[in-house]
Write an enzyme that holds these catalytic residues in place. Sequence first.
Site, PDB file in Angstrom:
ATOM      1  N   ASP A  17      50.669 -10.886  11.857  1.00 34.69           N
ATOM      2  CA  ASP A  17      51.486 -12.038  11.473  1.00 34.69           C
ATOM      3  C   ASP A  17      50.820 -13.296  12.023  1.00 34.69           C
ATOM      4  OD1 ASP A  17      54.494 -12.419  10.313  1.00 34.69           O
ATOM      5  OD2 ASP A  17      54.056 -13.979  11.807  1.00 34.69           O
ATOM      6  N   ALA A  18      51.164 -14.428  11.438  1.00 33.26           N
ATOM      7  CA  ALA A  18      50.577 -15.701  11.875  1.00 33.26           C
ATOM      8  C   ALA A  18      51.258 -16.257  13.116  1.00 33.26           C
ATOM      9  CB  ALA A  18      50.651 -16.721  10.738  1.00 33.26           C
ATOM     10  N   LEU A  19      52.436 -15.737  13.480  1.00 32.71           N
ATOM     11  CA  LEU A  19      53.185 -16.229  14.635  1.00 32.71           C
ATOM     12  C   LEU A  19      53.009 -15.254  15.797  1.00 32.71           C
ATOM     13  CD1 LEU A  19      56.476 -17.272  12.791  1.00 32.71           C
ATOM     14  CD2 LEU A  19      54.523 -18.728  13.405  1.00 32.71           C
ATOM     15  N   PRO A  20      52.130 -15.557  16.742  1.00 33.16           N
ATOM     16  CA  PRO A  20      51.779 -14.587  17.784  1.00 33.16           C
ATOM     17  C   PRO A  20      52.938 -14.183  18.692  1.00 33.16           C
ATOM     18  CG  PRO A  20      50.812 -16.747  18.259  1.00 33.16           C
ATOM     19  CD  PRO A  20      51.346 -16.802  16.870  1.00 33.16           C
ATOM     20  N   LYS A  70      56.279 -14.191  18.063  1.00 35.40           N
ATOM     21  CA  LYS A  70      57.211 -13.332  17.329  1.00 35.40           C
ATOM     22  C   LYS A  70      56.598 -11.952  17.112  1.00 35.40           C
ATOM     23  CE  LYS A  70      59.956 -12.979  13.095  1.00 35.40           C
ATOM     24  NZ  LYS A  70      59.919 -11.521  13.143  1.00 35.40           N
ATOM     25  N   ARG A  74      57.294 -19.153   1.027  1.00 36.72           N
ATOM     26  CA  ARG A  74      58.656 -19.307   0.525  1.00 36.72           C
ATOM     27  C   ARG A  74      58.754 -20.539  -0.367  1.00 36.72           C
ATOM     28  NH1 ARG A  74      62.928 -17.861   5.413  1.00 36.72           N
ATOM     29  NH2 ARG A  74      62.187 -15.735   5.778  1.00 36.72           N
ATOM     30  N   ARG A  87      57.574 -22.982 -10.101  1.00 35.42           N
ATOM     31  CA  ARG A  87      57.100 -21.606  -9.949  1.00 35.42           C
ATOM     32  C   ARG A  87      55.573 -21.562  -9.855  1.00 35.42           C
ATOM     33  NH1 ARG A  87      58.975 -16.413 -11.233  1.00 35.42           N
ATOM     34  NH2 ARG A  87      57.401 -14.964 -12.011  1.00 35.42           N
ATOM     35  N   ASN A 116      56.902 -11.289  -3.231  1.00 33.85           N
ATOM     36  CA  ASN A 116      57.272 -11.747  -4.570  1.00 33.85           C
ATOM     37  C   ASN A 116      56.606 -13.080  -4.905  1.00 33.85           C
ATOM     38  OD1 ASN A 116      59.014  -9.710  -5.610  1.00 33.85           O
ATOM     39  ND2 ASN A 116      60.553 -10.325  -4.110  1.00 33.85           N
ATOM     40  N   ASP A 150      64.630  -1.556  -7.821  1.00 35.77           N
ATOM     41  CA  ASP A 150      65.530  -1.845  -8.943  1.00 35.77           C
ATOM     42  C   ASP A 150      66.016  -0.542  -9.579  1.00 35.77           C
ATOM     43  OD1 ASP A 150      64.731  -5.021  -9.723  1.00 35.77           O
ATOM     44  OD2 ASP A 150      63.160  -3.828  -8.778  1.00 35.77           O
ATOM     45  N   ARG A 204      68.671   1.027  -7.510  1.00 37.46           N
ATOM     46  CA  ARG A 204      69.964   0.374  -7.740  1.00 37.46           C
ATOM     47  C   ARG A 204      70.583   0.849  -9.059  1.00 37.46           C
ATOM     48  NH1 ARG A 204      67.052  -4.872  -6.032  1.00 37.46           N
ATOM     49  NH2 ARG A 204      67.654  -5.158  -3.850  1.00 37.46           N
ATOM     50  N   HIS A 240      59.312  -7.106 -12.160  1.00 37.27           N
ATOM     51  CA  HIS A 240      60.328  -7.069 -11.106  1.00 37.27           C
ATOM     52  C   HIS A 240      60.943  -8.466 -11.085  1.00 37.27           C
ATOM     53  CE1 HIS A 240      62.434  -6.616  -7.378  1.00 37.27           C
ATOM     54  NE2 HIS A 240      61.713  -7.549  -6.785  1.00 37.27           N
ATOM     55  N   THR A 298      67.080  -9.702   2.215  1.00 36.35           N
ATOM     56  CA  THR A 298      67.128  -8.252   2.006  1.00 36.35           C
ATOM     57  C   THR A 298      66.148  -7.598   2.973  1.00 36.35           C
ATOM     58  OG1 THR A 298      65.398  -8.312   0.315  1.00 36.35           O
ATOM     59  CG2 THR A 298      67.676  -8.517  -0.444  1.00 36.35           C
TER      60      THR A 298
END
Length: 354
Positions: free
Chosen positions: A72-75, A77, A119, A126, A158, A186, A189, A213, A268
Amino acid sequence: MHKTSSLSELGFDAGGASSGFFRPVADGCPATPTTAHRRLTKISVIGAGNVGMAIAQTILTQNLADEIALVDALPDKLRGEALDLQHAAAFLPRVRIVSGTDAAVTRNSDLVIITAGARQIPGETRLNLLQRNVALYRKIVPPVAEHSPDALLLLVSNPVDVLTYVAWKLSGFPASRVIGSGTNLDSSRFRSLIAEHLDVNAQDVQAYMVGEHGDSSVAIWSSISVGGMPALKSLRDSHRSFDEAALEGIRRTVVGGAYEVISLKGYTSWAIGYSVASLATSLLRDQRRVHPVSVLAAGFHGISDGHEVFLSLPARLGRGGVLGVAEMELTEAEAAQLRRSAKTLWENCQLLNL
């Protein structure tokens, strides 16, 4: 403040430390390392957010790997998440957990799962979001491919279908070794809704969502079966309300399942964790199970051979990746919906100029 996570960091030499506690059995044969009998399995998870950690935790409890690498980029965390898992070692299968901000920690992985992604900013288009994700993937995918040239890549971020295409292009791997999590969740579900309605176990329901998806995913009603028996005719015979409008309403409910969870808890995690762990099991244990995942779909169901688009189709998964794609019998309406889904995805891919 940096805190230690092992005795070796406190200055104790780990070499031969176990010899004071254990000795070999008296069978006249020298002890040999376990690696002489079985090749160890390594899984790397890129992205230690809610989804990445749910995947790592599920894989850990299901004893799928001998080593898990977290990136991860946050050492801070990242180290906190790794320590949190390490502290549960007494309650879990023996797994080595390593972490780092550099892709080098993923070296010699059998499976690399990528959950990292940009995000969407409020008001952002888009296309701009896609371009930011491509820029992020340019930093992630090539080093991962270099450190683990024989690995399988499993994409979860995504929009997963387009990013699976991006990862395929940037990695240089054959398409059979680049897989998107696609509509595996999906479809779960979808199966759970039908199972609940019929009061049966979801594992006895065969039902697939295919294509993108996302909003244009296609519910394959024509092939639904329960306990090996075709289900749609029986549903319509017993419930006149199962008309086309009702079927579309059910599809929309399936597609909107993630949005409902996000609106209630903010994100999720657990369902996608179990979904991805099931894919990891099928791949690494060579299960040859069929999952609806994002694969290179050119040439299937009327999709142009020249459109290198990734979307979900039922695929047989094993240690080599995608071992084959099921030749589903679709109605003309279902095939047309699938081709429209493919057209939308391919248009997005072309905008990226890869």
